[in-house]
Design a protein around this motif. Structure first.
Motif, short mmCIF file in Angstrom:
data_model
loop_
_atom_site.label_atom_id
_atom_site.label_comp_id
_atom_site.label_asym_id
_atom_site.label_seq_id
_atom_site.Cartn_x
_atom_site.Cartn_y
_atom_site.Cartn_z
N THR A 21 -29.10 35.73 4.18
CA THR A 21 -29.68 35.88 5.65
C THR A 21 -30.32 37.16 5.95
O THR A 21 -29.71 38.46 5.47
CB THR A 21 -28.46 35.68 6.47
OG1 THR A 21 -27.88 34.56 6.29
CG2 THR A 21 -28.81 35.92 8.08
N ASP A 72 -31.48 40.75 7.10
CA ASP A 72 -30.58 41.65 8.06
C ASP A 72 -31.22 41.73 9.48
O ASP A 72 -30.94 41.36 10.58
CB ASP A 72 -30.46 42.88 7.41
CG ASP A 72 -29.38 42.78 6.46
OD1 ASP A 72 -28.62 41.84 6.44
OD2 ASP A 72 -29.16 43.99 5.72
N PRO A 73 -32.76 42.20 9.57
CA PRO A 73 -33.33 42.69 10.68
C PRO A 73 -34.22 41.25 11.14
O PRO A 73 -35.09 40.60 10.32
CB PRO A 73 -34.32 43.85 10.64
CG PRO A 73 -34.54 43.70 9.10
CD PRO A 73 -33.12 43.03 8.34
N ASP A 89 -33.21 32.58 6.36
CA ASP A 89 -31.77 32.45 6.58
C ASP A 89 -31.62 31.13 6.01
O ASP A 89 -32.08 29.96 6.58
CB ASP A 89 -31.43 32.28 8.02
CG ASP A 89 -29.65 32.16 8.25
OD1 ASP A 89 -29.17 32.30 7.04
OD2 ASP A 89 -29.50 32.06 9.23
N TYR A 114 -36.95 43.68 2.30
CA TYR A 114 -36.05 42.98 3.32
C TYR A 114 -34.54 42.74 2.69
O TYR A 114 -34.32 41.87 1.76
CB TYR A 114 -36.50 41.48 3.35
CG TYR A 114 -38.01 41.67 3.83
CD1 TYR A 114 -38.11 41.57 5.17
CD2 TYR A 114 -39.30 41.72 3.46
CE1 TYR A 114 -39.47 41.32 5.91
CE2 TYR A 114 -40.40 41.96 4.06
CZ TYR A 114 -40.42 41.76 5.20
OH TYR A 114 -41.94 41.82 5.73
N PHE A 141 -30.83 41.83 2.71
CA PHE A 141 -30.10 40.56 3.21
C PHE A 141 -28.64 40.46 2.94
O PHE A 141 -28.22 41.47 2.33
CB PHE A 141 -30.68 39.17 2.88
CG PHE A 141 -30.84 39.09 1.32
CD1 PHE A 141 -29.75 38.75 0.63
CD2 PHE A 141 -32.09 39.50 0.50
CE1 PHE A 141 -29.86 38.47 -0.94
CE2 PHE A 141 -31.93 39.42 -0.84
CZ PHE A 141 -30.98 38.91 -1.62
N HIS A 142 -27.78 39.55 3.65
CA HIS A 142 -26.42 39.45 3.31
C HIS A 142 -25.81 37.90 3.57
O HIS A 142 -26.54 37.19 3.65
CB HIS A 142 -25.64 40.12 4.47
CG HIS A 142 -26.04 39.75 5.63
ND1 HIS A 142 -27.18 40.03 6.69
CD2 HIS A 142 -25.09 39.08 6.62
CE1 HIS A 142 -26.90 39.35 7.89
NE2 HIS A 142 -25.60 38.74 7.85
N THR A 185 -23.45 35.50 5.51
CA THR A 185 -22.67 35.38 6.75
C THR A 185 -21.15 35.08 6.53
O THR A 185 -20.45 35.42 7.21
CB THR A 185 -23.55 34.56 7.77
OG1 THR A 185 -23.29 32.95 7.19
CG2 THR A 185 -24.79 34.90 8.08
N PRO A 234 -19.54 39.25 4.44
CA PRO A 234 -20.34 40.22 4.85
C PRO A 234 -20.46 41.33 3.85
O PRO A 234 -21.52 42.25 3.93
CB PRO A 234 -19.68 40.67 6.06
CG PRO A 234 -18.95 39.65 6.48
CD PRO A 234 -18.60 38.95 5.28
N LYS A 286 -24.47 41.76 -0.30
CA LYS A 286 -25.48 42.41 0.15
C LYS A 286 -26.77 42.20 -1.01
O LYS A 286 -26.49 42.38 -2.16
CB LYS A 286 -25.55 43.78 0.60
CG LYS A 286 -24.64 43.77 1.76
CD LYS A 286 -24.53 45.19 2.34
CE LYS A 286 -23.45 45.38 3.54
NZ LYS A 286 -24.00 44.40 4.96
N SER A 313 -31.36 42.50 -1.78
CA SER A 313 -32.65 42.92 -1.29
C SER A 313 -33.76 42.07 -1.87
O SER A 313 -33.75 41.79 -2.98
CB SER A 313 -32.94 44.44 -1.59
OG SER A 313 -34.08 44.88 -1.42
#
Length: 127
Positions: A81, A83-84, A89, A110, A112-113, A115, A118, A121, A123
Protein backbone atom coordinates in the motif's frame (compact mmCIF):
# COMPACT_ATOMS: atom_id res chain seq x y z
CA UNK A 1 59.93 -68.66 -3.18
CA UNK A 2 57.49 -69.44 -5.95
CA UNK A 3 54.70 -69.66 -3.40
CA UNK A 4 55.45 -66.12 -2.20
CA UNK A 5 55.35 -64.76 -5.78
CA UNK A 6 52.05 -66.52 -6.48
CA UNK A 7 50.51 -65.21 -3.26
CA UNK A 8 51.77 -61.68 -4.07
CA UNK A 9 50.31 -61.91 -7.58
CA UNK A 10 46.99 -63.19 -6.24
CA UNK A 11 46.89 -60.36 -3.72
CA UNK A 12 47.55 -57.80 -6.47
CA UNK A 13 44.84 -59.31 -8.72
CA UNK A 14 42.38 -59.35 -5.80
CA UNK A 15 43.10 -55.70 -4.97
CA UNK A 16 42.76 -54.64 -8.61
CA UNK A 17 39.49 -56.55 -9.02
CA UNK A 18 38.15 -55.00 -5.83
CA UNK A 19 39.01 -51.48 -7.01
CA UNK A 20 37.50 -52.17 -10.43
CA UNK A 21 34.27 -53.38 -8.83
CA UNK A 22 33.92 -50.12 -6.90
CA UNK A 23 34.21 -48.07 -10.06
CA UNK A 24 31.01 -49.40 -11.66
CA UNK A 25 28.11 -47.03 -12.36
CA UNK A 26 30.28 -44.00 -13.04
CA UNK A 27 29.82 -40.76 -11.18
CA UNK A 28 29.85 -39.80 -7.55
CA UNK A 29 28.50 -41.89 -4.73
CA UNK A 30 25.03 -40.85 -3.54
CA UNK A 31 24.83 -38.12 -0.89
CA UNK A 32 24.10 -39.34 2.62
CA UNK A 33 20.53 -38.77 3.77
CA UNK A 34 19.87 -35.34 5.24
CA UNK A 35 22.56 -33.53 3.26
CA UNK A 36 21.77 -30.48 1.22
CA UNK A 37 23.32 -29.58 -2.13
CA UNK A 38 24.68 -26.18 -3.05
CA UNK A 39 22.29 -23.26 -2.55
CA UNK A 40 20.08 -22.39 -5.49
CA UNK A 41 20.55 -18.76 -6.46
CA UNK A 42 17.63 -17.21 -8.23
CA UNK A 43 17.47 -13.84 -9.85
CA UNK A 44 14.22 -12.01 -9.27
CA UNK A 45 12.14 -11.49 -12.39
CA UNK A 46 12.02 -7.95 -13.71
CA UNK A 47 9.28 -5.81 -12.18
CA UNK A 48 8.73 -8.21 -9.29
CA UNK A 49 9.09 -8.34 -5.54
CA UNK A 50 8.83 -11.14 -3.02
CA UNK A 51 7.60 -10.81 0.54
CA UNK A 52 9.43 -13.18 2.86
CA UNK A 53 9.78 -13.25 6.65
CA UNK A 54 7.60 -10.12 6.96
CA UNK A 55 10.03 -8.16 4.77
CA UNK A 56 9.69 -6.68 1.28
CA UNK A 57 13.39 -7.12 0.52
CA UNK A 58 15.55 -4.66 -1.39
CA UNK A 59 13.90 -1.63 -2.99
CA UNK A 60 12.50 -2.33 -6.44
CA UNK A 61 13.13 -0.07 -9.44
CA UNK A 62 10.71 -0.13 -12.38
CA UNK A 63 9.74 1.95 -15.39
CA UNK A 64 6.72 4.27 -15.32
CA UNK A 65 3.45 2.32 -15.64
CA UNK A 66 5.23 -1.05 -15.36
CA UNK A 67 3.13 -3.96 -14.12
CA UNK A 68 4.70 -5.13 -10.85
CA UNK A 69 4.14 -8.71 -9.64
CA UNK A 70 4.20 -9.33 -5.88
CA UNK A 71 4.66 -12.86 -4.50
CA UNK A 72 3.96 -13.51 -0.82
CA UNK A 73 6.10 -16.36 0.55
CA UNK A 74 4.83 -15.89 4.12
CA UNK A 75 1.82 -17.73 5.48
CA UNK A 76 0.23 -14.43 6.59
CA UNK A 77 -1.68 -12.14 4.24
CA UNK A 78 0.07 -8.83 3.34
CA UNK A 79 -0.57 -5.66 1.35
CA UNK A 80 1.60 -3.37 -0.71
CA UNK A 81 0.00 0.00 0.00
CA UNK A 82 1.54 3.27 -1.16
CA UNK A 83 2.00 5.74 1.70
CA UNK A 84 0.90 9.06 0.17
CA UNK A 85 -2.09 9.43 -2.10
CA UNK A 86 -2.91 5.75 -2.59
CA UNK A 87 -1.22 5.42 -5.99
CA UNK A 88 -1.19 1.62 -5.57
CA UNK A 89 -2.67 -0.85 -3.12
CA UNK A 90 -2.77 -4.64 -3.49
CA UNK A 91 -3.71 -7.40 -1.09
CA UNK A 92 -1.62 -10.57 -1.43
CA UNK A 93 -2.72 -13.93 -0.01
CA UNK A 94 -0.12 -15.95 1.87
CA UNK A 95 1.60 -19.22 0.97
CA UNK A 96 2.75 -18.21 -2.50
CA UNK A 97 -0.12 -15.91 -3.40
CA UNK A 98 0.53 -13.33 -6.11
CA UNK A 99 -0.96 -9.99 -7.08
CA UNK A 100 -0.06 -7.26 -9.55
CA UNK A 101 -0.29 -3.49 -9.61
CA UNK A 102 0.66 -0.78 -12.07
CA UNK A 103 3.50 1.52 -11.06
CA UNK A 104 2.82 5.27 -11.11
CA UNK A 105 3.44 7.15 -14.36
CA UNK A 106 5.49 9.85 -12.65
CA UNK A 107 9.13 9.04 -11.82
CA UNK A 108 10.02 9.19 -8.15
CA UNK A 109 10.39 7.23 -4.94
CA UNK A 110 7.19 5.70 -3.56
CA UNK A 111 7.35 4.35 0.01
CA UNK A 112 4.79 1.72 0.92
CA UNK A 113 3.68 -0.40 3.86
CA UNK A 114 1.52 -3.38 4.83
CA UNK A 115 -1.87 -2.40 6.27
CA UNK A 116 -1.98 -5.62 8.31
CA UNK A 117 1.57 -5.22 9.66
CA UNK A 118 2.39 -1.46 9.89
CA UNK A 119 6.05 -2.09 10.76
CA UNK A 120 6.56 -3.63 7.32
CA UNK A 121 7.83 -0.91 5.00
CA UNK A 122 9.33 -0.89 1.52
CA UNK A 123 10.14 1.40 -1.37
CA UNK A 124 9.38 1.46 -5.09
CA UNK A 125 11.49 3.63 -7.37
CA UNK A 126 10.02 4.65 -10.70
CA UNK A 127 12.48 5.96 -13.31
Amino acid sequence: MKTGKVRGSLLLVTVLLGVGACAGGGGSPPKPEGTVGPPVVTTPAPNSMAIKDFDYGAPVTVSPRAVVTVTNLDSARHTVTADPGGTFDVDVAGNGGTATFTAPATPGNYPFHCTYHPRMKGSLTVK
